[in-house]
Design a protein around this motif. Structure first.
Motif, PDB file in Angstrom:
ATOM      1  N   ASN A  55      -1.605   0.551  11.690  1.00 37.28           N
ATOM      2  CA  ASN A  55      -1.973  -0.874  11.719  1.00 37.28           C
ATOM      3  C   ASN A  55      -2.406  -1.339  10.340  1.00 37.28           C
ATOM      4  OD1 ASN A  55      -3.506  -0.877  15.041  1.00 37.28           O
ATOM      5  ND2 ASN A  55      -1.384  -0.902  14.382  1.00 37.28           N
ATOM      6  N   THR A  56      -3.260  -0.518   9.698  1.00 35.98           N
ATOM      7  CA  THR A  56      -3.780  -0.898   8.388  1.00 35.98           C
ATOM      8  C   THR A  56      -2.646  -0.999   7.373  1.00 35.98           C
ATOM      9  OG1 THR A  56      -5.770   0.330   8.948  1.00 35.98           O
ATOM     10  CG2 THR A  56      -5.519  -0.323   6.652  1.00 35.98           C
ATOM     11  N   ILE A  57      -1.756   0.000   7.382  1.00 37.53           N
ATOM     12  CA  ILE A  57      -0.617  -0.027   6.459  1.00 37.53           C
ATOM     13  C   ILE A  57       0.214  -1.294   6.687  1.00 37.53           C
ATOM     14  CG2 ILE A  57       1.558   1.117   5.846  1.00 37.53           C
ATOM     15  CD1 ILE A  57       0.185   3.788   6.599  1.00 37.53           C
ATOM     16  N   GLY A  58       0.492  -1.577   7.963  1.00 39.01           N
ATOM     17  CA  GLY A  58       1.298  -2.747   8.303  1.00 39.01           C
ATOM     18  C   GLY A  58       0.631  -4.044   7.878  1.00 39.01           C
ATOM     19  N   THR A  59      -0.677  -4.116   8.098  1.00 37.47           N
ATOM     20  CA  THR A  59      -1.402  -5.336   7.748  1.00 37.47           C
ATOM     21  C   THR A  59      -1.397  -5.569   6.244  1.00 37.47           C
ATOM     22  OG1 THR A  59      -2.833  -4.893   9.631  1.00 37.47           O
ATOM     23  CG2 THR A  59      -3.575  -6.581   8.108  1.00 37.47           C
ATOM     24  N   VAL A  60      -1.628  -4.493   5.494  1.00 35.90           N
ATOM     25  CA  VAL A  60      -1.622  -4.617   4.032  1.00 35.90           C
ATOM     26  C   VAL A  60      -0.241  -5.078   3.565  1.00 35.90           C
ATOM     27  CG1 VAL A  60      -1.723  -3.301   1.871  1.00 35.90           C
ATOM     28  CG2 VAL A  60      -3.469  -2.954   3.633  1.00 35.90           C
ATOM     29  N   TYR A  61       0.795  -4.456   4.095  1.00 36.12           N
ATOM     30  CA  TYR A  61       2.179  -4.813   3.737  1.00 36.12           C
ATOM     31  C   TYR A  61       2.422  -6.307   3.945  1.00 36.12           C
ATOM     32  CZ  TYR A  61       7.326  -4.692   3.928  1.00 36.12           C
ATOM     33  OH  TYR A  61       8.661  -4.917   3.714  1.00 36.12           O
ATOM     34  N   VAL A  62       2.079  -6.770   5.149  1.00 32.47           N
ATOM     35  CA  VAL A  62       2.327  -8.174   5.490  1.00 32.47           C
ATOM     36  C   VAL A  62       1.491  -9.107   4.615  1.00 32.47           C
ATOM     37  CG1 VAL A  62       2.028  -9.916   7.296  1.00 32.47           C
ATOM     38  CG2 VAL A  62       3.058  -7.717   7.859  1.00 32.47           C
ATOM     39  N   ASN A  63       0.210  -8.752   4.423  1.00 33.00           N
ATOM     40  CA  ASN A  63      -0.668  -9.621   3.641  1.00 33.00           C
ATOM     41  C   ASN A  63      -0.233  -9.725   2.189  1.00 33.00           C
ATOM     42  OD1 ASN A  63      -2.243 -10.311   5.767  1.00 33.00           O
ATOM     43  ND2 ASN A  63      -3.877  -8.844   5.351  1.00 33.00           N
ATOM     44  N   VAL A  64       0.162  -8.585   1.610  1.00 33.14           N
ATOM     45  CA  VAL A  64       0.569  -8.596   0.200  1.00 33.14           C
ATOM     46  C   VAL A  64       1.818  -9.452   0.026  1.00 33.14           C
ATOM     47  CG1 VAL A  64       1.543  -7.176  -1.647  1.00 33.14           C
ATOM     48  CG2 VAL A  64      -0.508  -6.411  -0.436  1.00 33.14           C
ATOM     49  N   LEU A  65       2.804  -9.252   0.905  1.00 33.55           N
ATOM     50  CA  LEU A  65       4.069  -9.959   0.732  1.00 33.55           C
ATOM     51  C   LEU A  65       3.966 -11.445   1.079  1.00 33.55           C
ATOM     52  CD1 LEU A  65       6.527  -7.211   1.918  1.00 33.55           C
ATOM     53  CD2 LEU A  65       6.496  -8.302  -0.319  1.00 33.55           C
ATOM     54  N   ARG A  66       3.047 -11.786   1.991  1.00 30.82           N
ATOM     55  CA  ARG A  66       2.903 -13.194   2.335  1.00 30.82           C
ATOM     56  C   ARG A  66       1.882 -13.888   1.450  1.00 30.82           C
ATOM     57  NH1 ARG A  66       2.757 -14.802   8.461  1.00 30.82           N
ATOM     58  NH2 ARG A  66       0.615 -14.088   8.252  1.00 30.82           N
TER      59      ARG A  66
END
Lengths: 223, 250
Positions: A55-66
Protein backbone atom coordinates in the motif's frame (compact mmCIF):
# COMPACT_ATOMS: atom_id res chain seq x y z
CA UNK A 1 5.55 44.01 -40.36
CA UNK A 2 2.00 42.91 -41.14
CA UNK A 3 0.00 39.94 -39.90
CA UNK A 4 1.09 37.78 -42.82
CA UNK A 5 -1.15 35.13 -44.39
CA UNK A 6 -4.57 34.38 -42.86
CA UNK A 7 -5.45 31.29 -40.85
CA UNK A 8 -7.34 29.65 -43.70
CA UNK A 9 -4.44 30.20 -46.08
CA UNK A 10 -2.05 28.54 -43.68
CA UNK A 11 -4.46 25.67 -43.14
CA UNK A 12 -4.81 25.18 -46.90
CA UNK A 13 -1.08 25.26 -47.55
CA UNK A 14 0.04 23.12 -44.65
CA UNK A 15 -2.87 20.86 -43.78
CA UNK A 16 -0.81 17.65 -44.23
CA UNK A 17 1.45 18.84 -41.44
CA UNK A 18 -1.48 19.48 -39.10
CA UNK A 19 -3.03 16.16 -40.07
CA UNK A 20 0.17 14.33 -39.33
CA UNK A 21 0.41 16.18 -36.01
CA UNK A 22 -3.15 15.27 -35.11
CA UNK A 23 -2.56 11.59 -35.86
CA UNK A 24 0.62 11.75 -33.76
CA UNK A 25 -1.31 13.27 -30.87
CA UNK A 26 -4.01 10.60 -31.03
CA UNK A 27 -1.41 7.83 -31.26
CA UNK A 28 0.77 9.04 -28.40
CA UNK A 29 -2.28 9.58 -26.19
CA UNK A 30 -3.48 6.08 -27.03
CA UNK A 31 -0.12 4.48 -26.32
CA UNK A 32 0.10 6.38 -23.01
CA UNK A 33 -3.37 5.37 -21.84
CA UNK A 34 -3.19 1.81 -23.19
CA UNK A 35 0.07 0.91 -21.45
CA UNK A 36 -0.81 3.26 -18.61
CA UNK A 37 -3.95 1.18 -18.05
CA UNK A 38 -2.08 -2.11 -17.88
CA UNK A 39 0.43 -0.64 -15.44
CA UNK A 40 -2.33 1.27 -13.65
CA UNK A 41 -4.30 -1.94 -13.08
CA UNK A 42 -1.24 -3.42 -11.38
CA UNK A 43 -0.81 -0.34 -9.20
CA UNK A 44 -4.52 -0.48 -8.31
CA UNK A 45 -4.10 -4.11 -7.19
CA UNK A 46 -1.11 -3.07 -5.08
CA UNK A 47 -3.14 -0.29 -3.50
CA UNK A 48 -6.12 -2.56 -2.85
CA UNK A 49 -4.03 -5.38 -1.38
CA UNK A 50 -4.01 -5.99 2.34
CA UNK A 51 -0.24 -5.60 2.62
CA UNK A 52 0.68 -2.34 4.33
CA UNK A 53 4.10 -2.31 2.65
CA UNK A 54 2.60 -2.68 -0.83
CA UNK A 55 0.00 0.00 0.00
CA UNK A 56 2.75 2.41 0.99
CA UNK A 57 4.73 1.75 -2.19
CA UNK A 58 1.59 2.24 -4.28
CA UNK A 59 0.62 5.42 -2.49
CA UNK A 60 4.07 6.95 -2.90
CA UNK A 61 4.08 6.02 -6.60
CA UNK A 62 0.70 7.63 -7.20
CA UNK A 63 1.45 10.73 -5.12
CA UNK A 64 4.81 11.39 -6.77
CA UNK A 65 3.48 11.02 -10.30
CA UNK A 66 0.33 13.04 -9.66
CA UNK A 67 2.02 15.61 -7.46
CA UNK A 68 4.78 16.65 -9.85
CA UNK A 69 4.34 18.29 -13.26
CA UNK A 70 4.33 15.99 -16.28
CA UNK A 71 6.79 18.33 -17.97
CA UNK A 72 9.31 17.79 -15.17
CA UNK A 73 8.78 14.04 -15.42
CA UNK A 74 9.45 14.23 -19.16
CA UNK A 75 12.64 16.21 -18.65
CA UNK A 76 13.86 13.70 -16.09
CA UNK A 77 13.08 10.81 -18.46
CA UNK A 78 14.69 12.60 -21.38
CA UNK A 79 17.93 13.58 -19.69
CA UNK A 80 18.35 11.21 -16.79
CA UNK A 81 17.62 7.79 -18.30
CA UNK A 82 20.47 7.96 -20.87
CA UNK A 83 22.88 9.02 -18.12
CA UNK A 84 21.71 6.45 -15.60
CA UNK A 85 21.51 3.56 -18.03
CA UNK A 86 24.10 4.12 -20.77
CA UNK A 87 23.08 0.85 -22.44
CA UNK A 88 19.84 2.56 -23.45
CA UNK A 89 21.69 5.28 -25.36
CA UNK A 90 20.82 3.75 -28.70
CA UNK A 91 17.09 3.73 -27.87
CA UNK A 92 15.19 6.59 -29.44
CA UNK A 93 14.48 9.41 -27.05
CA UNK A 94 10.88 9.28 -28.19
CA UNK A 95 10.63 6.16 -26.04
CA UNK A 96 11.79 8.03 -22.91
CA UNK A 97 9.21 10.73 -23.38
CA UNK A 98 6.53 8.13 -24.02
CA UNK A 99 7.64 6.29 -20.90
CA UNK A 100 7.04 9.44 -18.87
CA UNK A 101 3.56 9.75 -20.42
CA UNK A 102 2.80 6.09 -19.66
CA UNK A 103 3.98 6.27 -16.05
CA UNK A 104 2.09 9.49 -15.49
CA UNK A 105 -1.07 8.03 -16.98
CA UNK A 106 -0.71 4.83 -14.94
CA UNK A 107 -0.93 6.85 -11.71
CA UNK A 108 -4.21 8.43 -12.77
CA UNK A 109 -5.60 5.18 -14.19
CA UNK A 110 -4.77 3.27 -11.01
CA UNK A 111 -6.91 5.73 -9.05
CA UNK A 112 -9.71 5.37 -11.60
CA UNK A 113 -9.64 1.59 -11.27
CA UNK A 114 -9.37 1.69 -7.49
CA UNK A 115 -12.30 4.11 -7.31
CA UNK A 116 -14.33 1.96 -9.69
CA UNK A 117 -13.75 -1.15 -7.61
CA UNK A 118 -14.49 0.66 -4.35
CA UNK A 119 -17.72 2.01 -5.81
CA UNK A 120 -19.18 -1.50 -5.98
CA UNK A 121 -21.35 -2.08 -2.91
CA UNK A 122 -19.52 -4.03 -0.21
CA UNK A 123 -22.61 -6.24 0.10
CA UNK A 124 -21.77 -7.73 -3.30
CA UNK A 125 -18.43 -9.00 -2.03
CA UNK A 126 -20.03 -10.24 1.18
CA UNK A 127 -22.72 -12.12 -0.72
CA UNK A 128 -20.15 -13.78 -2.97
CA UNK A 129 -17.85 -14.70 -0.10
CA UNK A 130 -20.77 -16.02 1.95
CA UNK A 131 -21.52 -18.40 -0.92
CA UNK A 132 -17.99 -19.73 -0.51
CA UNK A 133 -16.65 -18.06 -3.63
CA UNK A 134 -12.90 -17.52 -3.61
CA UNK A 135 -11.47 -14.01 -3.39
CA UNK A 136 -10.30 -14.14 -7.02
CA UNK A 137 -13.65 -15.42 -8.33
CA UNK A 138 -15.38 -12.72 -6.31
CA UNK A 139 -13.18 -10.11 -7.97
CA UNK A 140 -13.42 -11.43 -11.55
CA UNK A 141 -17.06 -12.56 -11.62
CA UNK A 142 -18.79 -10.13 -9.26
CA UNK A 143 -16.83 -6.95 -8.55
CA UNK A 144 -14.99 -6.19 -11.80
CA UNK A 145 -17.97 -6.67 -14.14
CA UNK A 146 -19.83 -4.07 -12.06
CA UNK A 147 -16.84 -1.77 -11.60
CA UNK A 148 -16.16 -1.67 -15.32
CA UNK A 149 -19.25 0.50 -15.86
CA UNK A 150 -17.64 3.22 -13.78
CA UNK A 151 -14.15 2.58 -15.02
CA UNK A 152 -14.72 2.72 -18.79
CA UNK A 153 -16.13 6.27 -19.02
CA UNK A 154 -13.46 7.56 -16.63
CA UNK A 155 -10.80 5.82 -18.71
CA UNK A 156 -12.15 7.49 -21.84
CA UNK A 157 -11.98 10.83 -20.05
CA UNK A 158 -8.39 10.06 -19.13
CA UNK A 159 -7.71 9.55 -22.85
CA UNK A 160 -9.25 12.94 -23.59
CA UNK A 161 -7.13 14.58 -20.89
CA UNK A 162 -4.07 12.79 -22.26
CA UNK A 163 -4.70 14.26 -25.73
CA UNK A 164 -4.07 17.66 -24.17
CA UNK A 165 -1.15 16.43 -22.04
CA UNK A 166 0.73 15.07 -25.05
CA UNK A 167 1.16 18.67 -26.24
CA UNK A 168 4.11 18.77 -23.83
CA UNK A 169 5.82 16.05 -25.85
CA UNK A 170 6.29 18.54 -28.70
CA UNK A 171 8.92 20.17 -26.50
CA UNK A 172 11.01 17.05 -27.09
CA UNK A 173 10.32 17.09 -30.82
CA UNK A 174 7.86 14.24 -30.85
CA UNK A 175 5.75 14.76 -33.94
CA UNK A 176 2.40 15.60 -32.45
CA UNK A 177 0.01 18.52 -32.89
CA UNK A 178 1.92 21.09 -30.82
CA UNK A 179 5.14 20.23 -32.64
CA UNK A 180 3.62 21.62 -35.87
CA UNK A 181 3.97 25.03 -34.25
CA UNK A 182 7.73 24.60 -34.14
CA UNK A 183 7.83 23.40 -37.74
CA UNK A 184 5.82 26.35 -39.04
CA UNK A 185 7.58 28.92 -36.86
CA UNK A 186 10.61 28.11 -38.97
CA UNK A 187 8.59 29.44 -41.91
CA UNK A 188 7.84 32.62 -39.95
CA UNK A 189 4.25 31.57 -39.32
CA UNK A 190 3.91 32.47 -35.65
CA UNK A 191 0.31 33.07 -34.70
CA UNK A 192 -1.80 31.27 -37.34
CA UNK A 193 -0.75 27.72 -36.39
CA UNK A 194 -1.65 28.38 -32.74
CA UNK A 195 -5.30 29.01 -33.56
CA UNK A 196 -5.42 26.06 -35.92
CA UNK A 197 -3.86 23.82 -33.29
CA UNK A 198 -6.26 25.06 -30.62
CA UNK A 199 -9.22 24.47 -32.93
CA UNK A 200 -8.10 20.92 -33.67
CA UNK A 201 -7.63 20.13 -29.94
CA UNK A 202 -11.05 21.59 -29.22
CA UNK A 203 -12.66 19.56 -32.00
CA UNK A 204 -11.02 16.35 -30.77
CA UNK A 205 -12.02 16.81 -27.14
CA UNK A 206 -15.59 17.89 -27.95
CA UNK A 207 -16.20 14.95 -30.27
CA UNK A 208 -14.66 12.44 -27.89
CA UNK A 209 -16.51 13.89 -24.88
CA UNK A 210 -19.78 13.47 -26.75
CA UNK A 211 -18.74 9.85 -27.38
CA UNK A 212 -18.12 9.33 -23.66
CA UNK A 213 -21.53 10.74 -22.76
CA UNK A 214 -23.11 8.33 -25.24
CA UNK A 215 -21.16 5.43 -23.73
CA UNK A 216 -22.21 6.42 -20.19
CA UNK A 217 -25.85 6.47 -21.26
CA UNK A 218 -25.56 3.04 -22.84
CA UNK A 219 -23.82 1.57 -19.80
CA UNK A 220 -26.36 2.96 -17.36
CA UNK A 221 -29.25 1.36 -19.29
CA UNK A 222 -28.58 -1.98 -17.61
CA UNK A 223 -28.72 -0.54 -14.08
CA UNK B 1 -41.00 -26.80 14.58
CA UNK B 2 -38.65 -28.94 16.59
CA UNK B 3 -36.95 -31.44 14.43
CA UNK B 4 -33.79 -30.43 16.23
CA UNK B 5 -31.28 -33.12 16.97
CA UNK B 6 -29.98 -32.05 20.33
CA UNK B 7 -27.12 -34.51 20.11
CA UNK B 8 -25.41 -32.85 17.20
CA UNK B 9 -23.90 -29.42 17.65
CA UNK B 10 -23.63 -27.70 14.27
CA UNK B 11 -22.16 -24.35 15.32
CA UNK B 12 -20.52 -23.49 18.59
CA UNK B 13 -19.10 -20.19 19.69
CA UNK B 14 -16.61 -20.10 22.54
CA UNK B 15 -16.08 -16.80 24.32
CA UNK B 16 -16.72 -14.99 21.04
CA UNK B 17 -15.59 -11.38 21.16
CA UNK B 18 -15.68 -8.62 18.59
CA UNK B 19 -14.43 -5.07 18.92
CA UNK B 20 -14.76 -2.28 16.41
CA UNK B 21 -11.94 -0.01 17.51
CA UNK B 22 -12.63 0.76 21.16
CA UNK B 23 -16.22 -0.37 20.91
CA UNK B 24 -16.88 -3.80 22.40
CA UNK B 25 -19.75 -5.16 20.33
CA UNK B 26 -19.58 -8.79 21.45
CA UNK B 27 -18.35 -9.45 24.98
CA UNK B 28 -17.72 -13.18 24.99
CA UNK B 29 -20.62 -15.26 23.69
CA UNK B 30 -20.85 -18.99 24.39
CA UNK B 31 -23.60 -20.60 22.39
CA UNK B 32 -24.44 -23.86 20.63
CA UNK B 33 -26.67 -24.22 17.59
CA UNK B 34 -27.90 -27.78 17.05
CA UNK B 35 -28.60 -29.42 13.72
CA UNK B 36 -32.20 -28.89 12.63
CA UNK B 37 -32.78 -26.14 15.14
CA UNK B 38 -34.53 -22.88 14.33
CA UNK B 39 -33.04 -20.11 16.44
CA UNK B 40 -34.18 -16.52 16.25
CA UNK B 41 -32.18 -13.65 17.64
CA UNK B 42 -34.00 -10.58 18.91
CA UNK B 43 -32.83 -7.48 20.71
CA UNK B 44 -32.34 -3.74 20.40
CA UNK B 45 -30.38 -2.18 17.55
CA UNK B 46 -26.68 -1.95 18.24
CA UNK B 47 -26.87 -4.79 20.74
CA UNK B 48 -24.69 -7.11 18.66
CA UNK B 49 -27.26 -9.42 16.97
CA UNK B 50 -26.06 -8.90 13.42
CA UNK B 51 -22.41 -8.89 14.41
CA UNK B 52 -22.90 -12.23 16.17
CA UNK B 53 -24.55 -13.67 13.06
CA UNK B 54 -21.84 -12.31 10.77
CA UNK B 55 -19.15 -13.86 12.94
CA UNK B 56 -20.67 -17.31 12.38
CA UNK B 57 -19.39 -17.34 8.78
CA UNK B 58 -16.43 -15.04 9.42
CA UNK B 59 -17.79 -12.08 7.47
CA UNK B 60 -16.71 -10.36 10.66
CA UNK B 61 -13.42 -11.65 11.95
CA UNK B 62 -13.75 -12.20 15.72
CA UNK B 63 -11.39 -10.25 17.94
CA UNK B 64 -11.30 -13.10 20.43
CA UNK B 65 -12.67 -16.58 21.08
CA UNK B 66 -13.63 -18.97 18.34
CA UNK B 67 -16.36 -20.26 16.09
CA UNK B 68 -16.54 -24.03 15.62
CA UNK B 69 -18.54 -25.24 12.62
CA UNK B 70 -19.12 -28.98 12.16
CA UNK B 71 -16.18 -29.64 14.45
CA UNK B 72 -13.69 -27.37 12.69
CA UNK B 73 -12.48 -24.07 14.13
CA UNK B 74 -13.13 -21.38 11.52
CA UNK B 75 -10.18 -19.17 10.89
CA UNK B 76 -10.20 -16.37 8.36
CA UNK B 77 -6.69 -17.36 7.32
CA UNK B 78 -7.30 -21.04 6.76
CA UNK B 79 -7.62 -22.07 3.14
CA UNK B 80 -10.79 -24.09 3.59
CA UNK B 81 -12.85 -21.23 4.99
CA UNK B 82 -14.43 -21.09 1.53
CA UNK B 83 -15.42 -24.76 1.82
CA UNK B 84 -17.08 -24.07 5.17
CA UNK B 85 -18.83 -21.01 3.85
CA UNK B 86 -20.31 -23.12 1.08
CA UNK B 87 -22.09 -25.00 3.86
CA UNK B 88 -23.30 -21.81 5.59
CA UNK B 89 -25.90 -19.98 3.54
CA UNK B 90 -26.49 -16.33 4.29
CA UNK B 91 -29.33 -13.95 3.46
CA UNK B 92 -28.81 -10.21 3.89
CA UNK B 93 -31.09 -7.34 4.80
CA UNK B 94 -30.18 -5.57 1.53
CA UNK B 95 -30.60 -8.75 -0.58
CA UNK B 96 -27.24 -8.30 -2.31
CA UNK B 97 -28.37 -10.07 -5.45
CA UNK B 98 -25.91 -9.70 -8.32
CA UNK B 99 -27.34 -6.96 -10.58
CA UNK B 100 -25.19 -7.81 -13.61
CA UNK B 101 -26.38 -11.42 -13.73
CA UNK B 102 -29.77 -12.82 -14.69
CA UNK B 103 -31.93 -14.46 -12.04
CA UNK B 104 -30.78 -17.87 -13.30
CA UNK B 105 -27.09 -16.88 -13.33
CA UNK B 106 -27.39 -15.47 -9.81
CA UNK B 107 -28.22 -18.99 -8.67
CA UNK B 108 -25.94 -21.08 -10.89
CA UNK B 109 -22.75 -19.03 -10.63
CA UNK B 110 -21.41 -20.29 -7.30
CA UNK B 111 -22.38 -23.99 -7.73
CA UNK B 112 -20.78 -24.22 -11.18
CA UNK B 113 -17.74 -22.19 -10.21
CA UNK B 114 -16.97 -23.54 -6.75
CA UNK B 115 -18.60 -26.98 -6.63
CA UNK B 116 -18.00 -27.92 -10.26
CA UNK B 117 -21.67 -28.71 -10.85
CA UNK B 118 -22.29 -29.14 -14.62
CA UNK B 119 -24.07 -26.11 -16.04
CA UNK B 120 -27.14 -28.04 -17.22
CA UNK B 121 -27.61 -29.64 -13.79
CA UNK B 122 -27.17 -26.32 -12.01
CA UNK B 123 -29.73 -24.68 -14.29
CA UNK B 124 -32.23 -27.49 -13.82
CA UNK B 125 -31.92 -27.22 -10.06
CA UNK B 126 -32.09 -23.44 -10.18
CA UNK B 127 -35.37 -23.65 -12.07
CA UNK B 128 -36.78 -26.05 -9.47
CA UNK B 129 -35.73 -23.67 -6.71
CA UNK B 130 -37.28 -20.71 -8.50
CA UNK B 131 -40.52 -22.64 -8.85
CA UNK B 132 -40.47 -23.32 -5.13
CA UNK B 133 -40.44 -19.57 -4.39
CA UNK B 134 -42.77 -18.57 -7.22
CA UNK B 135 -40.17 -16.92 -9.44
CA UNK B 136 -40.11 -19.43 -12.31
CA UNK B 137 -41.26 -16.75 -14.76
CA UNK B 138 -38.39 -14.43 -13.87
CA UNK B 139 -35.67 -16.90 -14.79
CA UNK B 140 -34.12 -14.79 -17.54
CA UNK B 141 -34.83 -11.36 -16.05
CA UNK B 142 -32.25 -9.15 -14.45
CA UNK B 143 -32.75 -8.34 -10.76
CA UNK B 144 -33.64 -4.71 -11.48
CA UNK B 145 -36.98 -6.01 -12.77
CA UNK B 146 -37.75 -7.68 -9.43
CA UNK B 147 -39.54 -6.25 -6.40
CA UNK B 148 -37.77 -6.24 -3.04
CA UNK B 149 -39.61 -9.35 -1.95
CA UNK B 150 -38.72 -11.15 -5.16
CA UNK B 151 -35.08 -10.13 -4.79
CA UNK B 152 -35.01 -11.55 -1.27
CA UNK B 153 -36.59 -14.82 -2.39
CA UNK B 154 -33.97 -14.99 -5.13
CA UNK B 155 -31.25 -14.39 -2.54
CA UNK B 156 -32.62 -17.25 -0.45
CA UNK B 157 -32.62 -19.79 -3.29
CA UNK B 158 -29.21 -18.55 -4.42
CA UNK B 159 -27.90 -19.61 -1.02
CA UNK B 160 -29.86 -22.88 -1.09
CA UNK B 161 -28.30 -23.87 -4.41
CA UNK B 162 -25.04 -24.49 -2.54
CA UNK B 163 -26.84 -27.11 -0.38
CA UNK B 164 -25.87 -25.49 2.90
CA UNK B 165 -26.20 -27.20 6.28
CA UNK B 166 -27.38 -24.01 7.93
CA UNK B 167 -28.99 -20.77 6.79
CA UNK B 168 -28.23 -17.45 8.43
CA UNK B 169 -30.77 -14.66 7.96
CA UNK B 170 -29.74 -11.11 8.82
CA UNK B 171 -32.98 -9.12 9.22
CA UNK B 172 -34.32 -10.59 5.98
CA UNK B 173 -37.49 -8.49 5.92
CA UNK B 174 -36.29 -5.18 7.38
CA UNK B 175 -35.75 -3.53 3.99
CA UNK B 176 -39.03 -4.72 2.49
CA UNK B 177 -42.26 -2.89 1.82
CA UNK B 178 -44.85 -4.17 4.32
CA UNK B 179 -46.84 -6.09 1.71
CA UNK B 180 -43.71 -7.99 0.66
CA UNK B 181 -42.88 -9.31 4.12
CA UNK B 182 -45.20 -12.29 4.29
CA UNK B 183 -44.05 -13.82 1.00
CA UNK B 184 -40.48 -13.90 2.29
CA UNK B 185 -41.41 -15.14 5.77
CA UNK B 186 -43.45 -17.95 4.18
CA UNK B 187 -40.39 -19.14 2.30
CA UNK B 188 -38.26 -19.07 5.46
CA UNK B 189 -40.94 -20.91 7.40
CA UNK B 190 -41.21 -23.59 4.73
CA UNK B 191 -37.45 -23.97 4.85
CA UNK B 192 -37.45 -24.24 8.65
CA UNK B 193 -40.21 -26.83 8.58
CA UNK B 194 -38.28 -28.89 6.05
CA UNK B 195 -35.63 -29.38 8.72
CA UNK B 196 -33.08 -26.78 7.65
CA UNK B 197 -31.07 -25.36 10.53
CA UNK B 198 -31.85 -21.64 10.62
CA UNK B 199 -30.41 -18.76 12.60
CA UNK B 200 -32.54 -15.68 12.09
CA UNK B 201 -31.97 -12.13 13.29
CA UNK B 202 -35.36 -10.48 13.11
CA UNK B 203 -37.61 -7.72 14.34
CA UNK B 204 -40.73 -9.71 13.38
CA UNK B 205 -41.73 -10.83 16.87
CA UNK B 206 -44.84 -12.70 15.75
CA UNK B 207 -42.75 -14.66 13.29
CA UNK B 208 -40.06 -15.39 15.89
CA UNK B 209 -42.68 -16.63 18.31
CA UNK B 210 -44.27 -18.91 15.75
CA UNK B 211 -41.24 -20.40 14.06
CA UNK B 212 -38.53 -20.71 16.70
CA UNK B 213 -37.33 -23.64 18.71
CA UNK B 214 -35.30 -21.20 20.71
CA UNK B 215 -35.11 -17.43 21.02
CA UNK B 216 -31.93 -15.54 21.98
CA UNK B 217 -32.18 -12.03 23.35
CA UNK B 218 -28.90 -10.26 22.63
CA UNK B 219 -28.28 -6.91 24.29
CA UNK B 220 -25.09 -5.10 25.23
CA UNK B 221 -22.92 -7.68 23.49
CA UNK B 222 -24.12 -10.67 25.50
CA UNK B 223 -26.97 -13.16 25.34
CA UNK B 224 -28.98 -11.57 28.09
CA UNK B 225 -31.63 -14.26 28.04
CA UNK B 226 -32.64 -17.28 26.03
CA UNK B 227 -35.44 -19.80 26.03
CA UNK B 228 -38.35 -21.27 24.14
CA UNK B 229 -40.66 -18.77 22.44
CA UNK B 230 -43.18 -19.49 25.20
CA UNK B 231 -40.67 -18.69 27.94
CA UNK B 232 -39.31 -15.63 26.19
CA UNK B 233 -42.52 -14.00 25.07
CA UNK B 234 -44.89 -15.07 27.85
CA UNK B 235 -42.60 -15.22 30.88
CA UNK B 236 -39.43 -13.25 30.27
CA UNK B 237 -37.23 -13.08 33.38
CA UNK B 238 -34.51 -10.56 32.61
CA UNK B 239 -35.62 -6.93 33.17
CA UNK B 240 -33.95 -5.92 29.90
CA UNK B 241 -35.93 -8.53 27.98
CA UNK B 242 -39.11 -7.39 29.66
CA UNK B 243 -38.36 -3.77 28.83
CA UNK B 244 -37.46 -4.56 25.22
CA UNK B 245 -40.56 -6.68 24.63
CA UNK B 246 -42.80 -4.07 26.26
CA UNK B 247 -41.58 -1.62 23.64
CA UNK B 248 -41.96 -3.82 20.58
CA UNK B 249 -45.10 -5.82 21.39
CA UNK B 250 -48.59 -4.37 21.25
Amino acid sequence: MGLGPGILDVLRDYYPIFLRGMVGTLEYAFIAVFFGSILGALIALINLSKSKILNTIGTVYVNVLRGTPLLVQMYIAYFFIPIAIPALNSVSKVVYVLLALILNSSAYVSEIIRGGINSVDKGQTEAARSLGMTASHTMTKIVLPQAIKNILPALANEYIAMIKETSLAGTFMLYELMYTRTLLANKFLIWQPLFIIAAIYLMLTLVLSAGVRFMEKRLSVSD
Amino acid sequence: MTKANLNEVLIETVDLKKNFGDLEVLKGINEKIYRGEVVTIIGPSGGGKSTFLRCLNMLEEPTGGKVIFEGDVLDAKSTDLNLHRQKIGMVFQQFNVFPHLTVLENITLAPTLELGVPKADAEAEAKDLLKMVGLEEKVNEYPRKLSGGQKQRLAIVRALAMHPDVMLFDEPTSALDPEMVKGVLDVIQELAESGMTCVIVTHEMGFAKQISDRVLFIDGGVIAEEGTPEEMFEHPQNPRTIEFLSKVLY
